[in-house]
Design a protein around this motif. Structure first.
Motif, PDB file in Angstrom:
ATOM      1  N   ASN A 192      35.482  51.455  27.642  1.00  0.00           N
ATOM      2  CA  ASN A 192      36.416  50.326  27.627  1.00  0.00           C
ATOM      3  C   ASN A 192      35.955  49.264  26.634  1.00  0.00           C
ATOM      4  O   ASN A 192      35.534  48.167  27.006  1.00  0.00           O
ATOM      5  CB  ASN A 192      36.539  49.725  29.024  1.00  0.00           C
ATOM      6  CG  ASN A 192      36.955  50.748  30.056  1.00  0.00           C
ATOM      7  OD1 ASN A 192      37.790  51.610  29.788  1.00  0.00           O
ATOM      8  ND2 ASN A 192      36.361  50.674  31.246  1.00  0.00           N
ATOM      9  N   ALA A 210      45.048  40.672  28.862  1.00  0.00           N
ATOM     10  CA  ALA A 210      45.535  42.026  29.127  1.00  0.00           C
ATOM     11  C   ALA A 210      44.603  42.766  30.085  1.00  0.00           C
ATOM     12  O   ALA A 210      45.055  43.466  31.007  1.00  0.00           O
ATOM     13  CB  ALA A 210      45.681  42.789  27.819  1.00  0.00           C
ATOM     14  N   ILE A 211      43.300  42.619  29.874  1.00  0.00           N
ATOM     15  CA  ILE A 211      42.339  43.300  30.758  1.00  0.00           C
ATOM     16  C   ILE A 211      42.450  42.762  32.180  1.00  0.00           C
ATOM     17  O   ILE A 211      42.535  43.526  33.147  1.00  0.00           O
ATOM     18  CB  ILE A 211      40.908  43.121  30.223  1.00  0.00           C
ATOM     19  CG1 ILE A 211      40.725  43.887  28.901  1.00  0.00           C
ATOM     20  CG2 ILE A 211      39.882  43.612  31.251  1.00  0.00           C
ATOM     21  CD1 ILE A 211      39.438  43.570  28.185  1.00  0.00           C
ATOM     22  N   ARG A 212      42.489  41.453  32.319  1.00  0.00           N
ATOM     23  CA  ARG A 212      42.518  40.862  33.664  1.00  0.00           C
ATOM     24  C   ARG A 212      43.845  41.135  34.383  1.00  0.00           C
ATOM     25  O   ARG A 212      43.889  41.219  35.612  1.00  0.00           O
ATOM     26  CB  ARG A 212      42.253  39.365  33.586  1.00  0.00           C
ATOM     27  CG  ARG A 212      40.788  39.006  33.525  1.00  0.00           C
ATOM     28  CD  ARG A 212      40.099  39.365  34.836  1.00  0.00           C
ATOM     29  NE  ARG A 212      38.647  39.216  34.764  1.00  0.00           N
ATOM     30  CZ  ARG A 212      37.767  40.190  34.928  1.00  0.00           C
ATOM     31  NH1 ARG A 212      38.202  41.421  35.167  1.00  0.00           N
ATOM     32  NH2 ARG A 212      36.477  39.969  34.873  1.00  0.00           N
ATOM     33  N   SER A 213      44.908  41.330  33.621  1.00  0.00           N
ATOM     34  CA  SER A 213      46.186  41.607  34.274  1.00  0.00           C
ATOM     35  C   SER A 213      46.191  42.965  34.966  1.00  0.00           C
ATOM     36  O   SER A 213      46.914  43.159  35.948  1.00  0.00           O
ATOM     37  CB  SER A 213      47.317  41.548  33.246  1.00  0.00           C
ATOM     38  OG  SER A 213      47.236  42.629  32.332  1.00  0.00           O
ATOM     39  N   ARG A 214      45.380  43.879  34.473  1.00  0.00           N
ATOM     40  CA  ARG A 214      45.352  45.209  35.088  1.00  0.00           C
ATOM     41  C   ARG A 214      44.085  45.481  35.877  1.00  0.00           C
ATOM     42  O   ARG A 214      44.022  46.447  36.644  1.00  0.00           O
ATOM     43  CB  ARG A 214      45.531  46.285  34.014  1.00  0.00           C
ATOM     44  CG  ARG A 214      44.409  46.365  32.990  1.00  0.00           C
ATOM     45  CD  ARG A 214      44.668  47.492  31.980  1.00  0.00           C
ATOM     46  NE  ARG A 214      43.584  47.637  31.021  1.00  0.00           N
ATOM     47  CZ  ARG A 214      43.540  47.045  29.836  1.00  0.00           C
ATOM     48  NH1 ARG A 214      44.539  46.247  29.467  1.00  0.00           N
ATOM     49  NH2 ARG A 214      42.515  47.231  29.022  1.00  0.00           N
ATOM     50  N   ASP A 215      43.047  44.658  35.698  1.00  0.00           N
ATOM     51  CA  ASP A 215      41.784  44.890  36.407  1.00  0.00           C
ATOM     52  C   ASP A 215      41.113  43.555  36.718  1.00  0.00           C
ATOM     53  O   ASP A 215      40.369  43.014  35.898  1.00  0.00           O
ATOM     54  CB  ASP A 215      40.854  45.760  35.568  1.00  0.00           C
ATOM     55  CG  ASP A 215      39.602  46.181  36.327  1.00  0.00           C
ATOM     56  OD1 ASP A 215      39.327  45.616  37.412  1.00  0.00           O
ATOM     57  OD2 ASP A 215      38.890  47.079  35.853  1.00  0.00           O
TER      58      ASP A 215
END
Length: 460
Positions: A192, A210-215
């Motif tokens: 990642n 973007a990362i925090r929106s999915r994880d």
């Protein structure tokens, strides 16, 4: 003081150089060799390098006879000592000229006599010394990060830190021009990995969001440098740290090239931007300003140091810094943080500005901001190789950098200034660099009006 003329080959000689293939190709074409024999399949790369060396366009793996000072005797790979001639040296990394400082040399000598040349163990076992412990304490005080972990190389510090902290579930957001040790550490730790456009904080924000929106659960390490070694530019550290706080990420700043050589009291870009004690993790190397090998990681968390002790392979499974190395760096650090260090930094900055001005008079375009690093943009690998050969034959020593040091099509001559360089050395070097680059471009059929090193370029 120096001979002002350069030897340029005849058009026929240049044509032969092009036809033989020494100016063609790049290292990237050999990066993924094929075939069942792991040893034999490396021979194509060796043959290509040998071809370049035979025609004088392989300015790598050189050797210095004596100290790496402003003037030095430099030998090409495979040359005998008698072939080395003194010349102006812009290829060594000794930013404040501390490798030749009498007090630094005496500290190394005293440590050798008192403790011997060998640490004789990992720092996790019995490899520490009184000098290395004192060095940890002094670095922590300078950076306002109490817990410091030492490594035998700067590469080891970068790779060990990233691989010890980041798991396969985590993410790394790293500047596209960050050092290979950081990028390779990221790739070794997790799939990642996202490269952000160089110094583009808007892009950093997009990636973090973007990362925090999915994880929302796993870690994110954001990686940048205090001073980028190939472009001599700096990031907006307060904004980078703010973005990390906003998105629950951790900021790592590599200060290998700026600590000691820039900033108030030698605190580098972190000190210049008022971020001492505010950056999550700081790492660096001693090989640019502090007259020795080695690296470090500094953090306010004792728990991070414990994690590095037991999971950073280059710390756990390598011998610790020797007493001589630790004592050398400790004495260099004492000088850096005192009045003499301020005077040396002022001299270094004067030299950097003077060299850039002299290069500009020849039509050269230097990247970035004034620092010990003076990158002369070229772009063409062919022009850089030919200019490097011309300069080497004139005993002006620079680093002709191409892939994998920089992206393809982004070749440059990287000059490195020292505090001890004299004005005439700077002027002489600049005149010959300008003549060599312009001469190489003309010999290869590039019209001066269209030389890419004389115009604005797109960010690579």
């Amino acid at each position: 003081m120096h001979e002002e003329t350069l030897h340029f080959e005849r058009a026929g000689d240049i044509a032969q150089l092009v036809d033989c293939g020494a100016l063609r190709g790049n290292v990237a074409q050999f990066a993924q060799p094929r075939g069942p024999d792991l040893v034999k399949r490396t021979e194509a790369l060796d043959a290509w390098c040998a071809l370049r060396a035979a025609h004088g366009v392989w300015q790598y793996a050189r050797a210095v006879d004596g100290a790496p000072g402003p003037e030095a005797r430099v030998r090409e790979e495979g040359a005998v000592a008698a072939e080395a001639a003194p010349g102006v040296n812009f290829a060594s990394q000794d930013y404040l000229s501390l490798a030749s400082h009498p007090a630094v040399r005496e500290a190394a000598r005293s440590a050798l006599l008192a403790s011997g040349p060998h640490s004789a163990g990992s720092a996790v076992l019995l490899g520490n010394s009184s000098a290395s412990l004192a060095l940890e304490e002094s670095l922590g005080a300078l950076l306002r990060c109490e817990h410091v972990t030492l490594f035998p190389t700067g590469w080891g510090a970068a790779f060990g830190l990233v691989t010890a902290l980041v798991t396969p579930r985590d993410y790394v957001v790293v500047d596209g021009l960050a050092h290979a040790s950081l990028r390779q550490g990221a790739s070794a730790a997790t799939r990642n990995v996202a490269l952000h456009r160089h110094l583009d904080t808007g892009h950093v924000r997009e990636l973090l969001a973007a990362i925090r929106s999915r994880d929302p659960d796993n870690g994110i390490l954001v990686v940048t440098e205090g001073l980028f070694s190939m472009d001599s530019d700096v990031p907006d550290l307060p904004l980078m740290q703010h973005l990390c706080r906003e998105y629950g990420a951790t900021l790592l700043v590599d200060v290998a090239h700026d600590l000691g050589a820039l900033g108030p009291g030698g605190t580098g870009s972190i000190g210049e931007q008022g971020m001492l004690g505010k950056v999550d993790i700081v790492m660096g190397a001693f090989s640019k300003t502090f007259a020795s090998n080695g690296g470090f990681v500094a953090c306010a968390s004792r728990a991070v140091k414990r994690q590095l002790q037991l999971f950073a392979g280059p710390h756990l499974f390598s011998n610790a810094l020797s007493p001589v190395q630790a004592a050398t760096v400790l004495e260099a650090l004492r000088i850096v943080t005192g009045g003499e260090g301020e005077a040396l930094r002022a001299g270094l900055l004067r030299n950097a500005v003077a060299l850039r001005a002299a290069l500009a008079e020849t039509g050269m375009r230097c990247l970035g901001l004034p620092s010990a690093i003076v990158p002369v943009w070229i772009g063409s690998e062919q022009v850089a190789r030919l200019a490097g050969r011309t300069l080497a034959r004139a005993n002006v020593h620079v680093n002709a950098v191409e892939f994998p040091g920089v992206p393809l099509g982004a070749a440059r001559l990287r000059l490195q200034v020292m505090a001890a360089h004299e004005g005439e050395q700077l002027r002489h070097g600049a005149r010959l660099v300008g003549a060599a680059v312009n001469g190489a471009g003309a010999a290869l059929g590039v019209e001066p009006a269209h030389n890419p090193w004389r115009t604005e370029r797109s960010r690579v």
